[in-house]
Motif scaffolding. Structure first.
Motif, PDB file in Angstrom:
ATOM      1  N   PHE A  60      10.780  -1.526   3.801  1.00 20.73           N
ATOM      2  CA  PHE A  60       9.421  -1.056   3.960  1.00 20.73           C
ATOM      3  C   PHE A  60       8.527  -1.831   4.931  1.00 20.73           C
ATOM      4  O   PHE A  60       7.345  -1.822   5.173  1.00 20.73           O
ATOM      5  CB  PHE A  60       8.732  -1.344   2.399  1.00 20.73           C
ATOM      6  CG  PHE A  60       9.349  -0.406   1.503  1.00 20.73           C
ATOM      7  CD1 PHE A  60       8.843   0.881   1.559  1.00 20.73           C
ATOM      8  CD2 PHE A  60      10.361  -0.777   0.627  1.00 20.73           C
ATOM      9  CE1 PHE A  60       9.449   1.903   0.595  1.00 20.73           C
ATOM     10  CE2 PHE A  60      10.945   0.080  -0.153  1.00 20.73           C
ATOM     11  CZ  PHE A  60      10.381   1.354  -0.309  1.00 20.73           C
ATOM     12  N   LYS A  61       9.140  -2.683   5.707  1.00 20.55           N
ATOM     13  CA  LYS A  61       8.423  -3.470   6.708  1.00 20.55           C
ATOM     14  C   LYS A  61       8.158  -2.561   7.792  1.00 20.55           C
ATOM     15  O   LYS A  61       6.915  -2.776   8.363  1.00 20.55           O
ATOM     16  CB  LYS A  61       9.548  -4.612   7.455  1.00 20.55           C
ATOM     17  CG  LYS A  61       9.174  -5.857   6.715  1.00 20.55           C
ATOM     18  CD  LYS A  61      10.565  -6.420   7.313  1.00 20.55           C
ATOM     19  CE  LYS A  61      10.297  -7.709   8.312  1.00 20.55           C
ATOM     20  NZ  LYS A  61      11.402  -8.310   8.565  1.00 20.55           N
ATOM     21  N   THR A  62       8.729  -1.389   8.369  1.00 22.80           N
ATOM     22  CA  THR A  62       8.332  -0.366   9.038  1.00 22.80           C
ATOM     23  C   THR A  62       7.117   0.189   8.889  1.00 22.80           C
ATOM     24  O   THR A  62       6.181   0.295   9.701  1.00 22.80           O
ATOM     25  CB  THR A  62       9.467   0.619   9.003  1.00 22.80           C
ATOM     26  OG1 THR A  62      10.506   0.291   8.952  1.00 22.80           O
ATOM     27  CG2 THR A  62       9.191   1.649  10.250  1.00 22.80           C
ATOM     28  N   GLY A  63       6.756   0.571   7.549  1.00 22.74           N
ATOM     29  CA  GLY A  63       5.413   1.037   7.215  1.00 22.74           C
ATOM     30  C   GLY A  63       4.427  -0.008   7.243  1.00 22.74           C
ATOM     31  O   GLY A  63       3.605   0.324   7.657  1.00 22.74           O
ATOM     32  N   ARG A  64       4.521  -1.020   6.614  1.00 21.53           N
ATOM     33  CA  ARG A  64       3.385  -2.189   6.609  1.00 21.53           C
ATOM     34  C   ARG A  64       3.171  -2.365   8.110  1.00 21.53           C
ATOM     35  O   ARG A  64       2.121  -2.643   8.512  1.00 21.53           O
ATOM     36  CB  ARG A  64       4.130  -3.503   6.076  1.00 21.53           C
ATOM     37  CG  ARG A  64       3.168  -4.498   5.867  1.00 21.53           C
ATOM     38  CD  ARG A  64       3.614  -5.724   5.543  1.00 21.53           C
ATOM     39  NE  ARG A  64       4.505  -6.243   6.498  1.00 21.53           N
ATOM     40  CZ  ARG A  64       4.936  -7.441   6.619  1.00 21.53           C
ATOM     41  NH1 ARG A  64       4.816  -8.286   5.779  1.00 21.53           N
ATOM     42  NH2 ARG A  64       5.957  -7.842   7.375  1.00 21.53           N
ATOM     43  N   ASN A  65       4.033  -2.780   8.779  1.00 19.19           N
ATOM     44  CA  ASN A  65       3.861  -3.088  10.347  1.00 19.19           C
ATOM     45  C   ASN A  65       3.090  -2.105  11.087  1.00 19.19           C
ATOM     46  O   ASN A  65       2.303  -2.152  12.017  1.00 19.19           O
ATOM     47  CB  ASN A  65       5.047  -3.463  10.898  1.00 19.19           C
ATOM     48  CG  ASN A  65       5.689  -4.692  10.367  1.00 19.19           C
ATOM     49  OD1 ASN A  65       5.127  -5.215   9.470  1.00 19.19           O
ATOM     50  ND2 ASN A  65       6.889  -4.944  11.003  1.00 19.19           N
TER      51      ASN A  65
ATOM     52  N   GLY B  76       0.658  -1.321  -0.055  1.00 13.66           N
ATOM     53  CA  GLY B  76       0.098   0.029   0.015  1.00 13.66           C
ATOM     54  C   GLY B  76       0.784   1.314  -0.102  1.00 13.66           C
ATOM     55  O   GLY B  76       1.857   1.342   0.257  1.00 13.66           O
ATOM     56  N   ALA B  77       0.141   2.380  -0.424  1.00 15.63           N
ATOM     57  CA  ALA B  77       0.783   3.715  -0.756  1.00 15.63           C
ATOM     58  C   ALA B  77       1.166   4.108   0.659  1.00 15.63           C
ATOM     59  O   ALA B  77       2.321   4.714   1.036  1.00 15.63           O
ATOM     60  CB  ALA B  77       0.041   4.584  -1.308  1.00 15.63           C
ATOM     61  N   ASP B  78       0.491   4.124   1.760  1.00 18.58           N
ATOM     62  CA  ASP B  78       0.648   4.571   3.098  1.00 18.58           C
ATOM     63  C   ASP B  78       1.991   4.170   3.766  1.00 18.58           C
ATOM     64  O   ASP B  78       2.683   4.815   4.304  1.00 18.58           O
ATOM     65  CB  ASP B  78      -0.445   4.448   4.012  1.00 18.58           C
ATOM     66  CG  ASP B  78      -1.920   5.152   3.717  1.00 18.58           C
ATOM     67  OD1 ASP B  78      -1.666   6.291   3.483  1.00 18.58           O
ATOM     68  OD2 ASP B  78      -3.014   4.576   4.083  1.00 18.58           O
ATOM     69  N   ALA B  79       2.007   2.522   3.424  1.00 23.84           N
ATOM     70  CA  ALA B  79       3.136   2.019   3.996  1.00 23.84           C
ATOM     71  C   ALA B  79       4.450   2.730   3.382  1.00 23.84           C
ATOM     72  O   ALA B  79       5.408   2.604   3.815  1.00 23.84           O
ATOM     73  CB  ALA B  79       2.946   0.492   3.978  1.00 23.84           C
ATOM     74  N   LEU B  80       4.576   2.743   2.066  1.00 24.12           N
ATOM     75  CA  LEU B  80       5.429   3.270   1.198  1.00 24.12           C
ATOM     76  C   LEU B  80       5.870   4.392   1.651  1.00 24.12           C
ATOM     77  O   LEU B  80       7.063   4.845   2.135  1.00 24.12           O
ATOM     78  CB  LEU B  80       5.086   3.260  -0.333  1.00 24.12           C
ATOM     79  CG  LEU B  80       6.114   3.860  -1.002  1.00 24.12           C
ATOM     80  CD1 LEU B  80       7.201   3.196  -1.679  1.00 24.12           C
ATOM     81  CD2 LEU B  80       5.414   4.568  -2.146  1.00 24.12           C
ATOM     82  N   ARG B  81       4.912   5.327   1.650  1.00 24.61           N
ATOM     83  CA  ARG B  81       5.166   6.866   2.158  1.00 24.61           C
ATOM     84  C   ARG B  81       5.681   6.869   3.655  1.00 24.61           C
ATOM     85  O   ARG B  81       6.626   7.722   3.714  1.00 24.61           O
ATOM     86  CB  ARG B  81       3.652   7.589   2.059  1.00 24.61           C
ATOM     87  CG  ARG B  81       3.376   7.622   0.802  1.00 24.61           C
ATOM     88  CD  ARG B  81       1.649   8.178   0.921  1.00 24.61           C
ATOM     89  NE  ARG B  81       1.649   9.647   1.495  1.00 24.61           N
ATOM     90  CZ  ARG B  81       0.970  10.661   0.803  1.00 24.61           C
ATOM     91  NH1 ARG B  81       0.556  10.494  -0.116  1.00 24.61           N
ATOM     92  NH2 ARG B  81       0.790  12.065   1.579  1.00 24.61           N
ATOM     93  N   PHE B  82       5.278   6.311   4.642  1.00 18.44           N
ATOM     94  CA  PHE B  82       5.734   6.336   5.812  1.00 18.44           C
ATOM     95  C   PHE B  82       7.157   5.609   5.968  1.00 18.44           C
ATOM     96  O   PHE B  82       7.962   6.323   6.523  1.00 18.44           O
ATOM     97  CB  PHE B  82       4.504   5.268   6.758  1.00 18.44           C
ATOM     98  CG  PHE B  82       5.193   5.819   8.212  1.00 18.44           C
ATOM     99  CD1 PHE B  82       4.368   6.796   8.966  1.00 18.44           C
ATOM    100  CD2 PHE B  82       6.053   4.834   8.866  1.00 18.44           C
ATOM    101  CE1 PHE B  82       4.901   7.225  10.446  1.00 18.44           C
ATOM    102  CE2 PHE B  82       6.263   5.095  10.195  1.00 18.44           C
ATOM    103  CZ  PHE B  82       5.792   6.217  11.068  1.00 18.44           C
TER     104      PHE B  82
END
Length: 906
Positions: free
Chosen positions: A596-601, A571-577
RNA sequence: GGGCGCAUAGCUCAGUCUGGUUUAGAGCGUUUGCUUGACAUGCAAAAGGUCAGAGGUUCAAAUCCUCUUGCGCCCACCA
């Protein structure tokens, strides 16, 4: 409960909400005198572009600024558009027609341009769709393209105004020529790269010794060159006037090998005696320095090359050979006639085409230029005076350095896709043959040039002779000649529209360092020249996205991480974050997929916390008036703590955003939400989650947190916010939370965190001694500080379940540690009866370790406080604090000793 | 030849501008224990750093100054 899945799936939300925002017109802006404007013009991506990580970072940052200011109540415009990208686009379409076996020449100019437009219609919006995927909240109704009619008019207008001010001239100069793209390039478009080359030492025989076949050192001069093929165009050899070795030869002639042309030996101080042999071949048509010498000494300018890099008729037997083939052949021929002294390996820095990376050829040709010095002057001033600020500020120096040494800008390109130069010629009056090499005065005096017409409209007939035999200049303008007008051309200057008046100057420009010279600097010059005002107040330069080894991401290296794949996956949110989290201000980003794990989690964490709240929130009966609790001072400590912590965090967030520290902004929210709101707050209230004040506070904090996070993660925040009780249509038009200073209570935050440390210490103990998880503990506490003591009495009860404590008591005096074990947290002594449950030796070891560290610490403090200089010179507050610290440490030491004694009896 | 950036935990980096509130932080990784009804994309805890080196300024330096070393980038017409 069943309706909310336990795993966040961005696919169910992102496209849905983007469509919703767009359909509800939430992205659009209109001038509104009662509001402050906030405006960003997008760095227009190339129409040929596909979204890469650089775009993703660049546009995420812009979207954060835009969404933040929109929520802050500014009339906020993010103006999008694309760049026609002359050479890049032409190359793409040429490749496409090549598949049908066609070249653009076969197609003809008009047909070819038609093809480019068709291509643009079909593929030109790819990047726009991708920006939407990313969540960019641009005002799409204002989408601009640098080749739109209205925009093209601006480009023409600017050309003509500059011409009228005599800031545009035409002339024959050495420019950067790309033999593959077959066009001139500006200096910025031909970046230097070091290449492994050779230095060739070639013997040029003296004219008088021509008949001698056995060359001796007296009979020739050796010149050193990195580009031996250019010797075919030599028209002199230069030496330093004071060079003893060559003094006697000055004014004499040499015979140019292979060509057998007689050339003069000239003297000029420009020659470096220490380099090579101290004698330099002079090729005025193929080297910028030699060009200057050619002008100075009125040498012949012999162009030996065709536009495609093959040699022309001036190259005698080498005609038709490619420049590199010719080099090889020439070296062979020189060798066989014993005119080659030696070849040594040599690193040279040479220009390369920024589009196709072909080695640039310095090439004499007739081109159009902009005089830059007069434009640069005010642009230097505004930055020096701080009217425009760079973030990080080190780029100011880079900018100023370039500006102060600015060179004239070659703006004509020999390609077809672009803004055609608004210059016309009357055949009847004069023929001007482009690319014809002349030794004429340069720049050409345009005003006296018969048959040259510069006009906004295509003239019907020649104003001089009335002839209708008129044709337009074949060249187009450099792509950057349209981009540099972007901040006002997008509002269709020179029309004085409402938009232009309201939104110009724009607020901030967000871009990458590579583009400072190409674009940022030139926009500042254009803004000042045509708008008489700066184009933006701030320039935020973010870093370059690189791979984990620090290399730029490129197709040829195969190290690209495709943002669209990441979006598809998490998702874009996780990418952005994730991107924002790892991008320190202006620092390059070293990226790998695992980041990208950071954002996904984090998405998942937010989702699940919201899930807990939504499952327990009594939406019907919630009392939204926080004031009631405050007025009656009925708010529990944990609720006061989370609210205070939230507003403290918000304060820091505002500061971080204002200084473009977006990673700090992301970090603050991450830490607050995960480690304070979830780990502590929600865990504490969980058993009493239905209590009205807990209902209210958890709702309020979540809702405010979502608003703060929305600029970074627009989709998930909207999705959850829509499920919460809400008033307006969308979170993106909600207001940004106000800092409630009166709620911030630092003392309380500190105290509560101390209490958390008690819990942690007890958990730690349980873990260390592997206490059964069902074993309930009874603890006793001694707290010297009365205020803290009261706090603990009223608060600890809510926390017992977090550490498996059954009961606790607060003692009035220091207890005896007999048969108990003790732990110390700050100035709080905690002890409990664990006889028979723990390993005494192990505990002794632990305490001894703690004591050793403490002894060191105390020694250091004592030394510090014995230092008279410290007492005298340090601020009294610091001295006082150190005294206080020492006292605490000593108390602690005392307690530790007691504990150690007590443990002996267990 | 000029200019700039970086060097802090095994890895990737914050913190340095504005010196003392940080016993030098985070994420990832590692180790240990958790199948307790928000989340194993999780919870709880632990180990791990003489802040590249040398000097200086200061009562006080990861932080300011100088030099050195190692990486990286940008600019410049030494053929």
């Amino acid at each position: 409960m069943n309706e909310i899945p336990s795993c966040y799936n961005p696919k169910n939300t992102e496209d849905k909400w983007y469509k919703f925002w767009e359909e509800n017109g939430l992205f659009s802006a209109t001038p509104n005198p009662s509001k402050e404007p906030f405006c960003i013009v997008i760095p227009p991506p190339n129409v040929t572009g596909i979204l890469h990580m650089g775009h993703a970072l660049n546009n995420t940052i812009q979207d954060i600024l835009i969404r933040y200011h929109r929520m802050k109540g500014y009339e906020t415009l993010w103006l999008p558009g694309t760049d026609h990208a002359g050479i890049a686009t032409q190359n793409v379409v040429e490749k496409q027609i090549a598949k049908d076996g066609l070249t653009r020449q076969e197609l003809g100019r008009e047909k070819f341009i038609e093809k480019v437009w068709q291509w643009k219609e079909k593929y030109g919006s790819t990047i726009i769709q991708q920006l939407k995927k990313l969540g960019a909240s641009c005002d799409w109704k204002r989408l601009r393209f640098t080749m739109d009619d209205a925009y093209s008019d601006v480009v023409n207008e600017v050309f003509i105004r500059l011409y009228e001010k005599e800031l545009i001239y035409q002339g024959d100069y050495i420019i950067n020529w790309c033999p593959r793209c077959q066009t001139a390039l500006s200096d910025e478009e031909a970046p230097h790269q070091e290449i492994e080359g050779h230095l060739y030492y070639i013997k040029y025989p003296l004219a008088s010794k021509l008949q001698i076949t056995n060359y001796k050192s007296q009979n020739y001069i050796v010149v050193a060159t990195t580009r031996p093929e250019t010797m075919l165009g030599d028209t002199a050899v230069a030496v330093h006037p004071k060079d003893r070795r060559y003094k006697k030869f000055i004014g004499k002639s040499l015979i140019l090998p292979l060509i057998n042309r007689e050339i003069k030996i000239i003297a000029d101080e420009m020659v470096d005696r220490k380099f090579g042999t101290g004698a330099v071949k002079v090729t005025p048509a193929h080297d910028p320095n030699d060009y200057l010498l050619g002008k100075k000494y009125k040498l012949d300018f012999i162009n030996i090359m065709n536009p495609d890099g093959t040699l022309n008729e001036n190259a005698s037997i080498y005609k038709g050979l490619d420049r590199f083939a010719a080099r090889k052949k020439i070296i062979e021929d020189l060798k066989s006639s014993e005119l080659l002294e030696k070849i040594v390996p040599y690193k040279i820095s040479a220009g390369h085409c920024y589009r196709c990376h072909t080695l640039i050829e310095p090439y004499l040709s007739r081109q159009w230029f902009v005089k830059m010095k007069p434009l640069a002057k005010p642009a230097i001033e505004v930055v020096k005076r701080g009217k425009i600020k760079f973030y990080p500020k080190r780029w100011t120096k880079v900018y100023l350095n370039w500006m102060e040494n600015i060179q004239d800008w070659c703006i004509s390109r020999q390609i077809w896709w672009g803004h055609r130069i608004p210059v016309y010629y009357c055949r009847n009056c004069q023929q001007i043959d482009k690319l014809q090499i002349s030794n004429s005065e340069s720049p050409i005096n345009l005003k006296e040039q018969a048959g040259l017409i510069i006009s906004r409209e295509k003239p019907e007939k020649c104003p001089l002779c009335g002839s209708t035999d008129i044709y337009q200049d074949e060249d187009v303008l450099d792509t950057w000649f349209s981009s540099w007008l972007w901040p006002f051309a997008t509002f269709y200057w020179p029309k004085e529209s409402e938009d232009l008046k309201y939104f110009y100057p724009t607020s901030v420009l967000v871009t990458a360092p590579e583009i400072i010279f190409f674009w940022v600097a030139r926009m500042i010059m254009a803004g000042l020249e045509f708008m008489q005002d700066i184009p933006f107040h701030d320039v935020y330069i973010h870093g370059t996205v690189r791979d984990i080894e620090g290399r730029k991401m490129s197709k040829s290296l195969g190290n690209i991480i495709d943002p669209l794949e990441i979006i598809e996956y998490i998702g874009a949110d996780a990418l952005r974050f994730s991107l924002i989290m790892i991008t320190a201000t202006g620092q390059d980003v070293f990226l790998s997929e695992d980041k990208f794990k950071t954002g996904r989690n984090f998405c998942n964490k937010i989702w699940n916390a919201a899930r807990l709240i939504l499952m327990n929130l009594d939406k019907e009966n919630i009392n939204f008036d926080l004031c009631i609790f405050f007025k009656e001072e009925k708010l529990s400590i944990v609720n006061r703590w989370i609210l205070s912590t939230f507003y403290s965090t918000l304060k820091k967030i505002e500061k971080a955003i204002r200084s473009y520290n977006f990673n700090e902004y992301a970090n603050l929210l991450y830490h607050f939400f995960w480690h304070q709101f979830c780990d502590w707050y929600l865990e504490i209230i969980k058993p009493n989650i239905k209590e009205p004040q807990n209902q209210l506070v958890m709702y309020k904090v979540l809702e405010k947190f979502l608003r703060c996070l929305h600029p970074i993660m627009p989709f998930i925040t909207e999705e959850i916010w829509q499920r919460l009780p809400h008033r307006s249509n969308s979170i993106m038009i909600e207001s940004w939370p106000h800092i409630q200073e009166q709620i911030i209570d630092k003392k309380l935050e500190d105290d509560v965190e101390t209490i958390f440390e008690i819990i942690t210490a007890i958990r730690n103990l349980r873990k260390e001694f592997s206490l059964n998880k069902d074993l309930k503990l009874n603890i006793s506490l001694y707290i010297k500080d009365n205020r803290k003591s009261q706090l603990i009495i009223s608060f600890l009860g809510e926390l017992l379940h977090l550490a498996g404590i059954d009961r606790f008591e607060v003692l009035k005096e220091i207890p005896s540690y007999r048969e108990k074990i003790g732990i110390i947290v700050k100035d709080i002594n905690i002890f409990m009866r664990l006889k028979g449950l723990i390993d005494v030796e192990k505990e002794k070891k632990r305490i001894n370790k703690e004591r050793d560290a403490l002894i060191l610490e105390i020694k250091r403090k004592i030394a510090l406080l014995k230092n008279n200089n410290f007492i005298k010179k340090a601020p009294s507050a610091i001295v006082e604090k150190e005294r206080e610290t020492l006292k605490q440490l000593q108390d602690r030491m005392h307690t530790l000793k007691e504990i150690l004694n007590g443990i002996e009896n267990i």
